[in-house]
Design an enzyme around this catalytic site. Structure first.
Site, mmCIF file in Angstrom:
data_model
loop_
_atom_site.group_PDB
_atom_site.id
_atom_site.type_symbol
_atom_site.label_atom_id
_atom_site.label_comp_id
_atom_site.label_asym_id
_atom_site.label_seq_id
_atom_site.Cartn_x
_atom_site.Cartn_y
_atom_site.Cartn_z
ATOM 1 N N TYR A 56 0.844 -1.197 0.000
ATOM 2 C CA TYR A 56 0.000 0.000 0.000
ATOM 3 C C TYR A 56 0.884 1.254 0.000
ATOM 4 O O TYR A 56 1.273 1.780 1.040
ATOM 5 C CB TYR A 56 -0.939 0.014 1.206
ATOM 6 N N PRO A 203 -14.715 -7.489 2.725
ATOM 7 C CA PRO A 203 -15.779 -8.118 3.507
ATOM 8 C C PRO A 203 -17.190 -7.710 3.095
ATOM 9 O O PRO A 203 -18.151 -8.361 3.490
ATOM 10 C CB PRO A 203 -15.477 -7.667 4.937
ATOM 11 N N THR A 208 -26.095 -8.896 -7.111
ATOM 12 C CA THR A 208 -27.102 -8.666 -8.140
ATOM 13 C C THR A 208 -28.312 -7.985 -7.524
ATOM 14 O O THR A 208 -28.429 -7.871 -6.298
ATOM 15 C CB THR A 208 -27.539 -9.995 -8.768
#
Length: 279
Positions: A56, A203, A208
């Site tokens: 990162y 998480p 859909t």
């Protein structure tokens, strides 16, 4: 009642709902100041597990957390990951588990985080081009030297976890997992059996329209947001589950952490469980 704490490696107690720092901006300016505020607010709200990585920003995220939080309050665990490094003329990030690279990244992390020991160090990815014994042997040596407290893995299969445990005590596994993406269910099961912490990255994931509607319906029933329902489901899913939702906004941070107070009934959990089942 669902426990709110877990002991990583059997002795390192953390609050199960943590914070992923990946999304925090590190460039100089207003965005960085906001990122510092978010990190500090997380600790104010009782977060004791913060996840970062050398990847990162090439360590910039680690530096940001130290700027925001050092000197660290008692009980705060900042876990970082090593094993991905820039390579080639274009300096593209690639998996690199060579012992010299792992050792250098750990030394850099100790300096950036301003600590003498990283309580939980995770191998970001297993390097297929470097013998596993060399990768884990390096991390084991660093633990013997007192620079690492516990060793974890990221994005591994059950077979890889089994192989790794022949070389080191594995305290944690960080794999992609959420309400709608349960590809690593067998790995979670293996972690449960061994008492290994399971840190699901990503998480919360969008689904859909049908799954969103069902999640929204449960959220309405319990007076929560769909994101909070997804996190509450994870906390209920397994006692070894330690979600680390990330955000760069204080309001989203507060929303995420409030998921700990969301109570799902057995019927509601069953409805959410079925979202993953094939049509």
């Amino acid at each position: 009642m669902t426990s709110t704490v877990f002991r990583i490696g059997g002795d390192l107690e953390v609050r199960r709902l943590g914070f992923g720092a990946m999304h925090l901006p590190t460039e100089v300016g207003p965005a960085r100041e906001s990122a510092l505020t978010v990190a500090r607010r997380a600790v104010e709200l009782g977060v004791t597990l913060i996840d970062t990585a050398h990847l990162y920003g090439g360590g910039a995220n680690e530096e940001l957390l130290a700027e925001a939080l050092y000197p660290y309050p008692d009980g705060l665990v900042i876990t970082t990951k090593v094993g991905v490094a820039p390579s080639g003329p274009r300096r593209e990030w690639k998996v690199d588990g060579r012992p010299a690279v792992l050792r250098a990244q750990v030394e850099h992390a100790l300096h950036r985080l301003r600590v003498e020991r990283i309580e939980l160090l995770q191998l970001h990815r297993i390097d297929p081009e470097t013998p596993l014994a060399d990768q884990l042997g390096t991390l084991r040596d660093l633990r013997v030297e007192g620079k690492v407290g516990r060793i974890g893995l990221s994005e591994v299969t059950v077979s890889e976890l089994d192989q790794a445990r022949q070389f080191v005590d594995v305290a944690s596994v960080q794999n992609r997992y959420n309400l709608l993406d349960r590809e690593h269910e067998p790995v979670l099961t293996a972690c449960e059996r061994a008492g290994i912490a399971f840190l699901p990255w990503r998480p919360v994931a969008a689904g859909t329209s049908g799954t969103k509607a069902e999640i929204a319906a449960v959220a309405s029933e319990v007076g929560a947001t769909p994101t909070q329902v997804a996190l509450a489901w994870l906390l209920n899913r397994s006692p070894v589950m330690l979600p680390i939702p990330g955000t760069a906004r204080v309001d989203h941070l507060e929303e995420n952490l409030a998921a700990e107070g969301v109570d799902l009934t057995p019927v509601q959990r069953a409805r959410l469980d079925r979202l993953h089942e094939p049509a």
